[in-house]
Every structure is written in structure tokens, then in C-alpha cells.
Write a protein that holds these residues in place. Structure first.
Motif, PDB file in Angstrom:
ATOM      1  N   TYR A 413      -2.515  -3.036  -7.003  1.00 30.75           N
ATOM      2  CA  TYR A 413      -1.504  -2.463  -7.896  1.00 30.75           C
ATOM      3  C   TYR A 413      -2.102  -1.250  -8.588  1.00 30.75           C
ATOM      4  CZ  TYR A 413       1.278  -1.755 -12.106  1.00 30.75           C
ATOM      5  OH  TYR A 413       2.028  -1.188 -13.117  1.00 30.75           O
ATOM      6  N   ILE A 414      -1.242  -0.245  -8.864  1.00 26.92           N
ATOM      7  CA  ILE A 414      -1.632   0.903  -9.680  1.00 26.92           C
ATOM      8  C   ILE A 414      -0.435   1.287 -10.538  1.00 26.92           C
ATOM      9  CG2 ILE A 414      -0.994   2.530  -7.845  1.00 26.92           C
ATOM     10  CD1 ILE A 414      -3.288   4.343  -8.931  1.00 26.92           C
ATOM     11  N   ASN A 415      -0.699   1.603 -11.806  1.00 28.36           N
ATOM     12  CA  ASN A 415       0.407   1.934 -12.708  1.00 28.36           C
ATOM     13  C   ASN A 415       0.782   3.419 -12.560  1.00 28.36           C
ATOM     14  OD1 ASN A 415      -1.748   3.147 -13.997  1.00 28.36           O
ATOM     15  ND2 ASN A 415      -1.114   2.526 -16.046  1.00 28.36           N
ATOM     16  N   PRO A 416       1.910   3.814 -13.139  1.00 29.03           N
ATOM     17  CA  PRO A 416       2.364   5.222 -13.000  1.00 29.03           C
ATOM     18  C   PRO A 416       1.340   6.230 -13.470  1.00 29.03           C
ATOM     19  CG  PRO A 416       4.158   3.852 -13.803  1.00 29.03           C
ATOM     20  CD  PRO A 416       2.941   2.994 -13.824  1.00 29.03           C
ATOM     21  N   SER A 417       0.660   5.949 -14.600  1.00 32.33           N
ATOM     22  CA  SER A 417      -0.340   6.898 -15.101  1.00 32.33           C
ATOM     23  C   SER A 417      -1.461   7.078 -14.101  1.00 32.33           C
ATOM     24  CB  SER A 417      -0.893   6.420 -16.448  1.00 32.33           C
ATOM     25  OG  SER A 417       0.127   6.399 -17.427  1.00 32.33           O
ATOM     26  N   GLY A 418      -1.844   5.991 -13.411  1.00 29.67           N
ATOM     27  CA  GLY A 418      -2.894   6.073 -12.407  1.00 29.67           C
ATOM     28  C   GLY A 418      -2.469   6.951 -11.243  1.00 29.67           C
ATOM     29  N   LEU A 419      -1.176   6.834 -10.861  1.00 30.26           N
ATOM     30  CA  LEU A 419      -0.690   7.701  -9.787  1.00 30.26           C
ATOM     31  C   LEU A 419      -0.794   9.164 -10.168  1.00 30.26           C
ATOM     32  CD1 LEU A 419       2.512   5.716  -8.663  1.00 30.26           C
ATOM     33  CD2 LEU A 419       0.356   5.908  -7.417  1.00 30.26           C
ATOM     34  N   VAL A 420      -0.423   9.489 -11.414  1.00 25.48           N
ATOM     35  CA  VAL A 420      -0.484  10.880 -11.879  1.00 25.48           C
ATOM     36  C   VAL A 420      -1.919  11.391 -11.866  1.00 25.48           C
ATOM     37  CG1 VAL A 420      -0.083  12.400 -13.853  1.00 25.48           C
ATOM     38  CG2 VAL A 420       1.622  10.667 -13.245  1.00 25.48           C
ATOM     39  N   LEU A 421      -2.850  10.567 -12.378  1.00 23.88           N
ATOM     40  CA  LEU A 421      -4.253  10.985 -12.453  1.00 23.88           C
ATOM     41  C   LEU A 421      -4.843  11.228 -11.071  1.00 23.88           C
ATOM     42  CD1 LEU A 421      -5.558   8.665 -15.311  1.00 23.88           C
ATOM     43  CD2 LEU A 421      -5.069  11.102 -15.439  1.00 23.88           C
ATOM     44  N   LEU A 422      -4.374  10.435 -10.067  1.00 25.08           N
ATOM     45  CA  LEU A 422      -4.911  10.593  -8.721  1.00 25.08           C
ATOM     46  C   LEU A 422      -4.069  11.552  -7.893  1.00 25.08           C
ATOM     47  CD1 LEU A 422      -5.944   6.926  -7.830  1.00 25.08           C
ATOM     48  CD2 LEU A 422      -7.409   8.794  -8.570  1.00 25.08           C
ATOM     49  N   GLY A 423      -3.029  12.130  -8.491  1.00 21.90           N
ATOM     50  CA  GLY A 423      -2.200  13.088  -7.781  1.00 21.90           C
ATOM     51  C   GLY A 423      -1.393  12.457  -6.669  1.00 21.90           C
ATOM     52  N   ALA A 424      -1.052  11.174  -6.804  1.00 17.06           N
ATOM     53  CA  ALA A 424      -0.276  10.476  -5.779  1.00 17.06           C
ATOM     54  C   ALA A 424       1.191  10.439  -6.196  1.00 17.06           C
ATOM     55  CB  ALA A 424      -0.797   9.060  -5.578  1.00 17.06           C
ATOM     56  N   GLY A 425       2.086  10.562  -5.225  1.00 14.99           N
ATOM     57  CA  GLY A 425       3.503  10.580  -5.548  1.00 14.99           C
ATOM     58  C   GLY A 425       4.140   9.207  -5.541  1.00 14.99           C
ATOM     59  N   ARG A 426       3.528   8.253  -4.832  1.00 15.56           N
ATOM     60  CA  ARG A 426       4.114   6.917  -4.755  1.00 15.56           C
ATOM     61  C   ARG A 426       2.995   5.885  -4.644  1.00 15.56           C
ATOM     62  NH1 ARG A 426       5.622   6.169   1.251  1.00 15.56           N
ATOM     63  NH2 ARG A 426       4.197   7.618   2.263  1.00 15.56           N
ATOM     64  N   MET A 427       3.350   4.631  -4.922  1.00 14.53           N
ATOM     65  CA  MET A 427       2.349   3.574  -4.923  1.00 14.53           C
ATOM     66  C   MET A 427       1.761   3.358  -3.539  1.00 14.53           C
ATOM     67  SD  MET A 427       3.813   0.668  -7.546  1.00 14.53           S
ATOM     68  CE  MET A 427       2.269  -0.225  -7.466  1.00 14.53           C
ATOM     69  N   ALA A 428       2.561   3.554  -2.490  1.00 12.61           N
ATOM     70  CA  ALA A 428       2.078   3.344  -1.128  1.00 12.61           C
ATOM     71  C   ALA A 428       0.910   4.266  -0.784  1.00 12.61           C
ATOM     72  CB  ALA A 428       3.220   3.552  -0.139  1.00 12.61           C
ATOM     73  N   ASP A 429       0.771   5.401  -1.539  1.00  9.43           N
ATOM     74  CA  ASP A 429      -0.346   6.306  -1.283  1.00  9.43           C
ATOM     75  C   ASP A 429      -1.676   5.706  -1.728  1.00  9.43           C
ATOM     76  OD1 ASP A 429       1.411   8.159  -0.268  1.00  9.43           O
ATOM     77  OD2 ASP A 429       1.682   9.185  -2.193  1.00  9.43           O
ATOM     78  N   VAL A 430      -1.608   4.669  -2.577  1.00  6.17           N
ATOM     79  CA  VAL A 430      -2.838   4.106  -3.149  1.00  6.17           C
ATOM     80  C   VAL A 430      -2.980   2.615  -2.832  1.00  6.17           C
ATOM     81  CG1 VAL A 430      -4.124   3.687  -5.277  1.00  6.17           C
ATOM     82  CG2 VAL A 430      -2.778   5.804  -5.018  1.00  6.17           C
ATOM     83  N   VAL A 431      -1.879   1.853  -3.045  1.00  5.88           N
ATOM     84  CA  VAL A 431      -1.931   0.402  -2.858  1.00  5.88           C
ATOM     85  C   VAL A 431      -2.275   0.071  -1.411  1.00  5.88           C
ATOM     86  CG1 VAL A 431      -0.585  -1.742  -2.898  1.00  5.88           C
ATOM     87  CG2 VAL A 431      -0.349  -0.069  -4.750  1.00  5.88           C
ATOM     88  N   GLY A 432      -3.215  -0.861  -1.240  1.00  6.87           N
ATOM     89  CA  GLY A 432      -3.658  -1.252   0.089  1.00  6.87           C
ATOM     90  C   GLY A 432      -4.918  -0.569   0.534  1.00  6.87           C
ATOM     91  N   LYS A 433      -5.287   0.507  -0.176  1.00  3.90           N
ATOM     92  CA  LYS A 433      -6.526   1.196   0.178  1.00  3.90           C
ATOM     93  C   LYS A 433      -7.728   0.433  -0.368  1.00  3.90           C
ATOM     94  CE  LYS A 433      -4.993   6.016   0.636  1.00  3.90           C
ATOM     95  NZ  LYS A 433      -5.218   7.394   0.160  1.00  3.90           N
ATOM     96  N   TYR A 434      -8.864   0.594   0.328  1.00  2.00           N
ATOM     97  CA  TYR A 434     -10.101   0.010  -0.177  1.00  2.00           C
ATOM     98  C   TYR A 434     -10.663   0.892  -1.289  1.00  2.00           C
ATOM     99  CZ  TYR A 434     -10.279  -3.422   3.575  1.00  2.00           C
ATOM    100  OH  TYR A 434     -10.000  -4.472   4.410  1.00  2.00           O
ATOM    101  N   VAL A 435     -11.396   0.279  -2.176  1.00  2.00           N
ATOM    102  CA  VAL A 435     -11.998   1.016  -3.297  1.00  2.00           C
ATOM    103  C   VAL A 435     -12.875   2.146  -2.775  1.00  2.00           C
ATOM    104  CG1 VAL A 435     -13.587   0.807  -5.254  1.00  2.00           C
ATOM    105  CG2 VAL A 435     -11.902  -1.001  -4.803  1.00  2.00           C
ATOM    106  N   LYS A 436     -13.501   1.906  -1.642  1.00  2.00           N
ATOM    107  CA  LYS A 436     -14.407   2.899  -1.068  1.00  2.00           C
ATOM    108  C   LYS A 436     -13.692   4.213  -0.757  1.00  2.00           C
ATOM    109  CE  LYS A 436     -17.886   3.302   2.579  1.00  2.00           C
ATOM    110  NZ  LYS A 436     -18.521   2.623   3.731  1.00  2.00           N
TER     111      LYS A 436
END
Length: 586
Positions: A413-436
Motif C-alpha cells: 500500500y502507498i498513500n496519496p502523499s507517497g505517490l506525489v513524492l515518488l512522482g507516480a500517478g496511480r497506486m499500480a505504479d508502486v504497489v506490488g513492486k519490491y523495495v529494491k
């Protein structure tokens, strides 16, 4: 000439009497000569196994087997020699059937004997059957797993042990020498023996089977027994008592264990608030355990029926569910596991979990059984948990910092602020990725070690700084803190991060300013001191007008040179100061 008429009449009468007597006997009467030839046969000739014509005039050897012939010749010889009447038993087989006979011989005259033959087949066969039954009885008696004993009821209420079987000897340690033909008082002593005799007296008074439990200290050890006494009557009087005893020591020990387990189960039931039930469809009989009654707020003596049990489900949708589930279980054998709401005997609504399964015999349900669990507190906690979870999600959604939930080193999970900080437009751009995939390679090792240490319960120092990879591949400097999520079953972390790129740039700018200021300070303390010292020396020379040491021109040149150096130094300091104050202009 004498009149012999009366004598002849008397003799005729005696002859008729003798013949009548002989013919009425159940025995056959044979007349044999000394060579074993049958001269006559009288009596119940209808019982002859052979036709009379095949008997008269024939020798024994022609009719009997050799061993039987020898036996009967011995009887004939003994009778002719004047011996007293002797008897012998023998068999005769005809058409595969064995007959048993008893023969007695008496001397008739000097050359003849009378042999009385009686068919004793019925008696012998009865005796054989009796012996077989006795043999079977002995086998059953001695192979029986029960300790069996026979007691003779003597006069004046005295009891004597007559017989015991093998199991009795092995389980009690009382051998026949110790027990047989003795009373309980003689075997066990007056006090203990009289207590044992009291049970025998109870059996006599009852006149029927008496069953009881007793604990006895015997040579084989202290044991618990289940004893049954059966009185035996002969001519209306009780003359024997047949006793059988089963060693139930292990059963009693198991009973104690079961009672202890029952107590433990009741304690567990009390703590877990789980009760049981059984329903027998054929008898329409319902049983509730004590905890089930307690869950329904009913007294311990409450005896429910199926209609009353369903009546606690006051909400129609819940009652319909339990009735349908019970019906399907009884008709189809389908188990159920339901969470439903009841209204207990105190009028309180509460949630319960009902689990049911069935036992079938010959395709028909004979028992529906299962558990009732009070889950009201759990349901309340779930509602509270859902409310807290919603509040938690609201906080995550509204938080200005970036927040991610990490499970198995993956982003869940990532919250909206986290998406903004990482420059992602949607959760699917981040959720499911490995920390690495989101951490700069140079910073990943140390960051992952901190996560592993947290999972293993080791203390970890936060905040920690690392570089995160934005969605476009660029980097941001981030400061992170992390904490466990205790409500999640699998190990999970909540990681909070913020963009400290600007702060780090400012820090680097301040560090650069400090370096320049330190350099200015050094120049002020070291570089400026040289020309100022020279100017001070020249000022002293002018004041004393000592031109013998240095000429006036040299003084002026020194002053100009020192002033030029000070001007250069001041210009350099001014330039550095302007760079610090107005970096955008350079």
C-alpha cells in the motif's frame, strides 16, 4: 393213582406268569449254550436290531464283532462256572448307527445260561452329551475373562467357596489351596470376611442377581471390582451363589482421568465461552451443555426442545438461516458453520457461532451435534477494529508524509502523499513492486538490513536517510521511520518517508557558507595582519622622524604597497561575502 391235575394246573399258571413277566420286561432275554449259540429269545423282542430268524440258532461270533464276542463269551463262561451274575457294556453298529447295550448272565442249567440284554443307548448318549457339555463348561469356565467363583450356602447363613476359575486365580492371587472349602472369614479374617459375607447375605435376601462395586486388598494387589452374584435354587431353596467379578481398576483410573479431563474441558469451555449440543431426530430430543445454557442465559436445569432452541433467534433472517442449515444437515448430511444473532433469556442480543455436523446410520440421520460459541465480544471488537481501520486509513490518506506498507519486502500500500513524492500517478505504479526497485542501489543494503532487524525484533535506530527512486528514474533524498503493524498476521511494516532533498541542499549551502566564512575569518586573522603590521611600523617611523633607518621614499612605497594589499584583501572578502549573500547572481 395220584391226581396230578392240580399240579399241572399250578405249573401251567406259573409258566404263564413267567412268560408274562418276561415279555413285559424292557430287556431282551436270550438263552445261550456253552458254545455261544442262541437257543431262545424272549422279552421285548420288538427291540431286536436283527430279525429273530437271524438270531435263533446262530453263534455270537456270527453276529458280533470279535472283541464283543470275546467279552460275551467271558460272561457265559463265568456264569456256567457258577460265578455270581456279572455285567458288561458294549457297542453294536448297525447301518452306521452305534447302539449301546448292557448284558448280564446267570446260570440256567449245567449247559445253558440266560443273558439279559438291555438297550442303554439313550442313557449312554445322554451321558456323552452331558460329558461334552461338562467339557464345554470347563473350557468356558476356565477361559472366561471374568473371575468366576462358586459359593455353597450352608446352614445358619455360612458361605463356603467351592470352586474358582483360572482368571479368578490370576487376577486375585487366591489359589485353590487358599480359597476352596473355606468361608470368607477363614480366608480374609473375621472383620474383612464378615463384610464380604454381608454382600452374599444381601443376594440371599434379594433372591435375585445383585451387582455392586467393591475395592479389595488381595494377594494380587488392591483392585476395583464389579461383582455380580446370582442365586441358584434347588427345590425352592438357594443352595449356591455363582459370582462373577470384572477387574475394573483400569476403568476406574480412566474414569478419574476422564473426570479430570471433563473438569479441564469445562474450564476451557468457560474461558472460551464454547458450549455443545446434541439433537436426536428420531426421539426429537435435544441436549445442551452447561455452557450452552449459560450462553442463552438459561438456568442449569433448563431442558430445551428444538422449537424452543430456534425461538432464541428472534431476527427472521437469522432464524431462517439456522432452520435451513439444520434441515439440510439432517436430510443431506451437510455440515454448517454460521455466525448469527440471538436474544438470550435476559433479553440481551448477542452474536453466537453455531457449528453443526451429523452422524448417519443406514442412510438416516441419528444425531446432529456441534458447538455454540459466544462471539459477541469478538464481533464488537471486529466492529471497533473496522472503525479504527477506517480512521487509520483516513489518517494515511490525509497524511502529508509518504506512507507505505511493506510485506515480504514488497509494497502492499502507498498513500496519496507517497505517490506525489515518488512522482507516480496511480497506486499500480508502486504497489506490488519490491523495495529494491524503489531504493538507490548504494543505499539498499543498509536499508534492507534495518527492515530485517525490525522483523527479527532487534532494536533499530530511526530516522534513517536514503535515496529513493522516483517514477521517472530520478532520485530524491528521503528520511524514513518504520514501525510494526501488530494487527496484521504476516510480518508487515509501516514506513513513513518525507522528501528532504531541499533540506539537504540547504544544508549543503550552509556548509559551503560556513566554509567561506571560516576562510574569511582566517584571512582576516592571518592575511590582513601582514600589511597592517607594516603600516603600523611605518607610522611609528614617521612619528619618530627616524629617517636614518629608512628613507622617506621607502616609507611612501611601503605605505602604498600595504594599502594595495589591504585593498586586494578587502575586495576578495567582499567578493566572497557577495557570493554568500547573492549566490543567484554568480
Amino acid at each position: 393213582m395220584p391226581d396230578y391235575t392240580s399240579y399241572e394246573t399250578a405249573l401251567q399258571e406259573e409258566k404263564r406268569f413267567s412268560e408274562t413277566l418276561v415279555s413285559s420286561l424292557p430287556d431282551l432275554v436270550f438263552l445261550f449254550d456253552g458254545q455261544g449259540r442262541c437257543l431262545d429269545v424272549r422279552g421285548s423282542t420288538q427291540n431286536l436290531l436283527l430279525p429273530e430268524s437271524e438270531v435263533l440258532g446262530r453263534r455270537l461270533s456270527e453276529m458280533m464283532p470279535a472283541d464283543t464276542t470275546a467279552l460275551l463269551f467271558k460272561l457265559i463262561k463265568g456264569a456256567l462256572e457258577g460265578n455270581t451274575a456279572s455285567a458288561a457294556e458294549y457297542t453294536f453298529t448297525l447301518k452306521g448307527e452305534v447302539y449301546y447295550f448292557e448284558s448280564r448272565c446267570v446260570k440256567f442249567d449245567e449247559n445253558r445260561v440266560m443273558m439279559l440284554v438291555r438297550d442303554i443307548s439313550s442313557r449312554i448318549k445322554a451321558e456323552i452329551e452331558r460329558d461334552n457339555l461338562l467339557a464345554e463348561y470347563e473350557v468356558l469356565f476356565d477361559s472366561n475373562h471374568l473371575a468366576i467363583f462358586l459359593i455353597s450356602v450352608e446352614n445358619e447363613g455360612r458361605f463356603v467357596y467351592m470352586r474358582t476359575n483360572k482368571t479368578h486365580v490370576e487376577t486375585t492371587g487366591l489359589t485353590p489351596e487358599v480359597l476352596w472349602n473355606k468361608s470368607p472369614e477363614e480366608v480374609f479374617g473375621e472383620s474383612f470376611g464378615s463384610e464380604i459375607s454381608k454382600n452374599y447375605q444381601k443376594c440371599i435376601r434379594k433372591g435375585d442377581t445383585l451387582i455392586y462395586e467393591e475395592e479389595l486388598e488381595l494377594p494380587a494387589g488392591r483392585k476395583n471390582w464389579l461383582t455380580a452374584l446370582k442365586p441358584v435354587r434347588i427345590n425352592g431353596r438357594i443352595v449356591f451363589i455363582i459370582g462373577s467379578a470384572a477387574d475394573i481398576t483400569e476403568l476406574k483410573q480412566n474414569e478419574k482421568v476422564l473426570l479430570k479431563q471433563k473438569e479441564q474441558l469445562e474450564q476451557i469451555s468457560e474461558v472460551s465461552r464454547v458450549g455443545g449440543f446434541e439433537y436426536f431426530p428420531k426421539e426429537e430430543r435435544l441436549f445442551w451443555t452447561r455452557m450452552t445454557k449459560k450462553i442463552h442465559a438459561m438456568p442449569e436445569n433448563y431442558q430445551p426442545d428444538i422449537a424452543a432452541a430456534f425461538s432464541f433467534f428472534t431476527k427472521p433472517e437469522h432464524r431462517n438461516k439456522i432452520e435451513a442449515a439444520a434441515s439440510e444437515a439432517i436430510l443431506q448430511g451437510k455440515p454448517y458453520d454460521l455466525e448469527l444473532q440471538i436474544t438470550d433469556g435476559d433479553g440481551t442480543e448477542k452474536w453466537i457461532r453455531a457449528i453443526g455436523t451429523t452422524a448417519f446410520e443406514n442412510g438416516e440421520c441419528v444425531r446432529l451435534y456441534g458447538t455454540f460459541q459466544d462471539i459477541d465480544a469478538q464481533k464488537r471488537l471486529e466492529r471497533l477494529s473496522r472503525a479504527n481501520e477506517q480512521r487509520y486509513m483516513n489518517i494515511l490518506q490525509a497524511a502529508p508524509n509518504g506512507m507505505v506498507v511493506i510485506t515480504d519486502m514488497k509494497i502492499d500500500y502507498i498513500n496519496p502523499s507517497g505517490l506525489v513524492l515518488l512522482g507516480a500517478g496511480r497506486m499500480a505504479d508502486v504497489v506490488g513492486k519490491y523495495v529494491k526497485e524503489l531504493v538507490h542501489p548504494d543505499d539498499y543494503l543498509l536499508g534492507s538490513l534495518k527492515i530485517i532487524d525490525m522483523i527479527n525484533g532487534k532494536p533499530v535506530k530511526f530516522p534513517h536517510e536514503l535515496r529513493l527512486i522516483k517514477n521517472d528514474g530520478s532520485f530524491i533524498d528521503a528520511e524514513i521511520t518504520a514501525a510494526f503493524l501488530p494487527s496484521v498476521e504476516t510480518p508487515a511494516l509501516l514506513v513513513i518517508f518525507s522528501d528532504i532533498t531541499e533540506r539537504k541542499n540547504n544544508r549543503r549551502a550552509i556548509e559551503e557558507q560556513n566554509r567561506v566564512l571560516r576562510q574569511i575569518a582566517w584571512e582576516q586573522s592571518h592575511v590582513v595582519r601582514g600589511p597592517v603590521s607594516r603600516l603600523m611600523c611605518l607610522a611609528d617611523a614617521i612619528e619618530t622622524a627616524d629617517f636614518q633607518i629608512i628613507s622617506q621614499k621607502e616609507m611612501l612605497d611601503g605605505i602604498v604597497q600595504s594599502a594595495q594589499e589591504l585593498d586586494d584583501i578587502i575586495r576578495d572578502i567582499s567578493d566572497k561575502a557577495n557570493r554568500l549573500l547573492h549566490p543567484e547572481a554568480f
